[in-house]
Every structure is written in C-alpha cells, then in structure tokens.
Design a protein around this motif. Structure first.
Motif, PDB file in Angstrom:
ATOM      1  N   SER A  59       0.770  -1.243   0.053  1.00 18.65           N
ATOM      2  CA  SER A  59      -0.045  -0.161  -0.106  1.00 18.65           C
ATOM      3  C   SER A  59       0.827   1.376  -0.033  1.00 18.65           C
ATOM      4  N   THR A  96      -0.468   3.831  -5.616  1.00 18.66           N
ATOM      5  CA  THR A  96       0.183   2.485  -5.159  1.00 18.66           C
ATOM      6  C   THR A  96       0.510   1.440  -6.291  1.00 18.66           C
ATOM      7  N   GLN A 127      -4.635  -6.658  -1.132  1.00 17.57           N
ATOM      8  CA  GLN A 127      -4.475  -5.253  -1.454  1.00 17.57           C
ATOM      9  C   GLN A 127      -6.129  -4.755  -1.773  1.00 17.57           C
ATOM     10  N   ASP A 128      -6.256  -3.364  -1.237  1.00 14.70           N
ATOM     11  CA  ASP A 128      -7.534  -2.700  -1.401  1.00 14.70           C
ATOM     12  C   ASP A 128      -7.897  -2.192  -2.766  1.00 14.70           C
ATOM     13  N   GLN A 174      -8.506   1.558  -2.946  1.00 14.32           N
ATOM     14  CA  GLN A 174      -7.591   2.661  -2.415  1.00 14.32           C
ATOM     15  C   GLN A 174      -7.598   3.615  -3.544  1.00 14.32           C
TER      16      GLN A 174
END
Length: 160
Positions: A65, A73, A96-97, A100
């Motif tokens: 991140s 990112t 991982q989001d 984001q």
C-alpha cells in the motif's frame, strides 16, 4: 543519492526476482524511494507485470500500500498498464484494497478506464469486485466505460 534511481528498482522493473532477493539480503531497503519520482521498487515491478519481483519484494517486507507522491500505489500502476496477473496477485494473494484512492481521489478502476486497459476493466467490473467510489457525484462508471469505448458494458450493466 541525488537524481538517481535505485538498483532495487531496476531489478524489479526487469522482473529479476533473484537479484531483488540478493539486493535485499545485502542491505537494500525494500521500501526505499528514489529522489526523482518518489517511487519504490514495488511501483516499478507493477510497470512491467513483474509478478516474480512482486513476490520477492513482499517476501522481503515490502508494503503493497506504499504510495508515491501522487498517491499511486502499485495497484494503480498495474491498472494503468493493464496488468491483470499483477492485479490478481495483489488482490487475491496479498489482500490489496481495490478501492484505494490516489491523491486525486481516483481508484485503479478509474485509471484502467482512462488508460484504456479494457481487460482490467472487464475483470473488475463484471466480477463486481469493487464498490464504486467517485471523487465527484457527476462521475459514473458508465461514463468511464463509455470513454474507454466499452459500449457493450453500458448495454448490459447497471450504473454503480
């Protein structure tokens, strides 16, 4: 070092996982950023779909991140370049989001649409892997897909 890139970045860019591991063993800092663009090796791995380098970096303690000065990112970078496998590894294996946002409030889906990475958009959009986040209420996913030339998306799906 002024105005230079790091050896670890070059190894990651070229997907040289053994070199990445070696550099980390001899003291390279996994999340170190250059003083040119402020990016780390993990950003550079995303540029060329360097999944082996990604795995070596993560094994060495890289933060997936980690954002550069623009808020990008490695997931934003991978989406811009249309790297589905890299995205898959980030999402499914490393958590991982997907939502984001960069410093301008854009997600990886926004960047994939802007850059015309159709396969990435389709994978995200049809799998419904993402809740849509928009920096402004007037921006809608159907508008983004239309800009990308994905007319069949607008006929077969609902707006977010």
């Amino acid at each position: 070092m002024h105005g230079r890139y790091l050896l670890l970045q070059w190894a990651a860019l070229n997907n040289k996982a053994e070199m990445v591991s070696f550099l980390l063993q001899v003291g390279a800092q996994v999340d170190a950023t250059d003083d040119v663009m402020g990016q780390a090796a993990i950003h550079w791995a995303a540029v060329n779909n360097g999944v082996e380098a990604l795995e070596a970096l993560v094994a060495g303690g890289a933060h997936i991140s980690l954002a550069d000065p623009s808020g990008f990112t490695c997931i934003h970078v991978a989406a811009q370049y249309g790297h589905k496998l890299f995205l898959y590894r980030l999402l499914k294996q490393h958590g991982q989001d997907l939502n984001q946002l960069d410093s301008a409030g854009r997600s990886c889906l926004h960047w994939a649409a802007y850059k015309g990475a159709r396969q990435v958009i389709l994978r995200i959009y049809f799998a419904r892997m993402v809740e849509c986040h928009f920096p402004q209420p007037t921006i809608r996913m159907l508008s983004i897909t239309c800009l990308c030339g994905l007319a069949f998306c607008t006929r077969t799906s609902k707006a977010c």
